[in-house]
Design a protein around this motif. Structure first.
Motif, short mmCIF file in Angstrom:
data_model
loop_
_atom_site.label_atom_id
_atom_site.label_comp_id
_atom_site.label_asym_id
_atom_site.label_seq_id
_atom_site.Cartn_x
_atom_site.Cartn_y
_atom_site.Cartn_z
N ASP A 341 -4.94 -1.32 -17.92
CA ASP A 341 -4.38 -0.55 -16.81
C ASP A 341 -3.98 0.84 -17.29
O ASP A 341 -3.03 0.97 -18.06
N SER A 343 -3.85 5.16 -15.78
CA SER A 343 -3.99 6.05 -14.63
C SER A 343 -4.22 7.47 -15.10
O SER A 343 -3.65 7.90 -16.12
N ASP A 375 -5.93 6.59 -6.07
CA ASP A 375 -4.81 7.16 -6.82
C ASP A 375 -5.10 7.31 -8.31
O ASP A 375 -4.21 7.60 -9.09
N ASN A 377 -6.01 5.05 -10.60
CA ASN A 377 -5.57 3.93 -11.44
C ASN A 377 -6.79 3.07 -11.80
O ASN A 377 -7.40 2.47 -10.94
N HIS A 379 -8.69 0.00 -14.11
CA HIS A 379 -8.49 -1.27 -14.82
C HIS A 379 -9.72 -1.59 -15.67
O HIS A 379 -10.64 -2.26 -15.21
N THR A 420 0.06 3.10 -18.30
CA THR A 420 0.09 2.00 -17.33
C THR A 420 0.48 2.52 -15.96
O THR A 420 1.50 3.20 -15.81
N GLY A 421 -0.35 2.19 -14.98
CA GLY A 421 -0.06 2.60 -13.61
C GLY A 421 0.74 1.57 -12.85
O GLY A 421 1.52 1.91 -11.97
N GLU A 422 0.57 0.26 -13.21
CA GLU A 422 1.24 -0.76 -12.41
C GLU A 422 1.52 -2.06 -13.16
O GLU A 422 2.32 -2.86 -12.69
#
Length: 467
Positions: A341, A343, A375, A377, A379, A420-422
């Motif tokens: 993850d 971004s 956005d 992001n 993976h 890391t975005g999320e």
């Protein structure tokens, strides 16, 4: 000390403490494949704020580490119980306490499952916007702890935008209330925003007041487009945003991921698109302007070289969405999957895809990648062939995978992005945290943790190395 602690814990919470070996083993892992070192002392199945407070008071007295755990669907090793710790499970605190349609807010306990919340809200014409791919099994408390995102966050925001107020139990057992029940509120420091994304290192979330939205009215339009390569597809996604399209969903699959999905779905799962090659861009528009935005998107995607389908039919839309949703099942069918993850700014997304492809080609490691293109992001996924004869405590992810991932993380930072975005930092990304934050910010954040948790007992292995 541990024996005395457990005796006291069982005395004060006689029906909540488990030392079942299967439960303890399950609490050491999450969906990342990470296995924590050692075995926890026990699991406390909290069912009330009082249970959490009593656990933390005793943990403070005996200086026992506490790892808070919800549904166990994390992807960064951030809620895995290690040796000598107590796993504090809040999964049983799963009540929806209040729904206020007139205020568009809802009060929940942390163990409420996302899908269960939205099922209850639907009766009131409301929905909870954070939309992680794991919504059928992930909990609201976990969403808040990691500031989770999802397919819809480009238009409707990540979890932080949906959290109005929290009740948090501090390390010493004190109950702290923060935030408000109003959309606006700027009194004092924003501790609610600070707690959102703190991964259980500052306190234990025991109640949340969240903002809910009216169900979107009007037509929903879904588009799927296949491009010859991922760079062209990424550029097309940027053109949509620049052209004024505000998609609710915009997902991008690179050729490696798409090939795996094509093999997994077979001929019946193509939704009429040539997904056996190239990159796939999924776009969905909603609301009053959905049709006009979709028509503009169709023109832009086609002009950019995409083989595009557009539909207002719900069943056809689901077939297009199913291509994206099949990504992780398709990869999981090939081996153990490390879902990473990062971004980057949307304008640099094509460059990030190029960097991933270069790392993959040079190392010989396949890195199928899917992105929330709305956005920036991404993976990147690593499919790992695990030897069934390996020792149970052996790392699932070999070091050469982490070396490739490290290059990938640094490429994201070089493009103005983030580690890391999320998913959060957890255990798996803490060794790179200082590279993004810098020495001054890293030290200040460690000092901030010490204000909330002076003994360092709350999830002590997460985020900061050597904490």
């Amino acid at each position: 000390m541990s024996a005395e602690f457990l005796t006291r814990l069982r005395t004060q919470l006689p029906t909540s403490v488990s030392t079942d070996q299967q439960e303890l083993a399950a609490s050491r892992v999450d969906k990342s494949g990470w296995v924590a070192d050692g075995t926890p002392l026990a699991i406390v199945h909290a069912r009330s704020i009082a249970d959490v407070q009593q656990t933390l008071r005793l943990a403070t007295e005996f200086r026992i580490p506490v790892v808070t755990r919800g549904a166990g669907t994390g992807l960064a090793g951030g809620a895995c119980g290690g040796g000598g710790s107590i796993v504090l499970s809040v999964a049983g605190m799963n009540r929806i306490l209040e729904i206020r349609p007139e205020d568009e807010l809802t009060v929940v306990e942390p163990g409420v499952i996302n899908q269960d919340l939205n099922d209850a809200l639907a009766e009131h014409g409301l929905w909870f916007a954070p939309d992680p791919a794991s919504k059928a099994i992930s909990s609201v408390g976990g969403n808040i702890a990691t500031n989770a995102g999802g397919l819809l966050c480009a238009k409707y925001g990540v979890t932080r935008e949906a959290v109005l107020g929290l009740k948090v139990v501090l390390a010493d057992g004190r109950l702290l209330e923060m935030g408000h029940r109003t959309v606006k509120g700027v009194t004092g420091y924003d501790l609610t925003a600070l707690m959102t994304g703190s991964e259980g290192t500052l306190g234990v979330i025991v109640e949340a007041t969240v903002r809910t939205r009216r169900v979107v009215q009007g037509t929903t339009v879904t588009l799927g487009a296949v491009f010859p390569d991922v760079t062209t597809a990424a550029a097309a996604s940027a053109q949509l945003i620049a052209g004024g399209v505000g998609p609710a969903v915009m997902e991008l699959l690179d050729p490696v991921a798409l090939a795996a999905i094509a093999g997994y779905l077979g001929a019946d799962g193509t939704a009429g698109l040539p997904i056996d090659g190239g990159a796939f861009l999924l776009v969905q528009t909603d609301g009053a302007a959905a049709v006009a935005e979709a028509e503009l998107a169709y023109e832009l995607l086609t002009a950019s070289g995409g083989v595009t389908r557009m539909s207002t039919d719900a069943a056809e839309g689901e077939r297009l969405l199913a291509i994206r949703r099949a990504c992780h099942p398709a990869l999981a069918a090939l081996g153990e999957v490390l879902i990473e993850d990062v971004s980057v700014p949307r304008s640099r997304m094509a460059e990030m895809f190029e960097a991933i492809a270069e790392i993959s080609a040079r190392t010989g490691i396949a890195i199928p990648t899917v992105a929330h293109a709305g956005d920036g992001n991404l993976h990147p996924n690593f499919v790992i062939q695990v030897d069934p004869a390996r020792p149970v405590d052996a790392p699932v992810v070999p070091e050469e995978i982490w070396e490739a991932a490290s290059e990938l993380f640094r490429a994201a930072l070089a493009l103005g992005g983030t580690l890391t975005g999320e998913h959060g930092v957890g255990i798996l990304k803490r060794r790179w945290l200082k590279e993004e934050l810098g020495d001054t910010s890293y030290e200040l954040q460690r000092q901030l943790k010490a204000v909330f948790d002076p003994l360092g007992i709350l999830n002590p292995e997460a985020m900061f190395e050597g904490s």
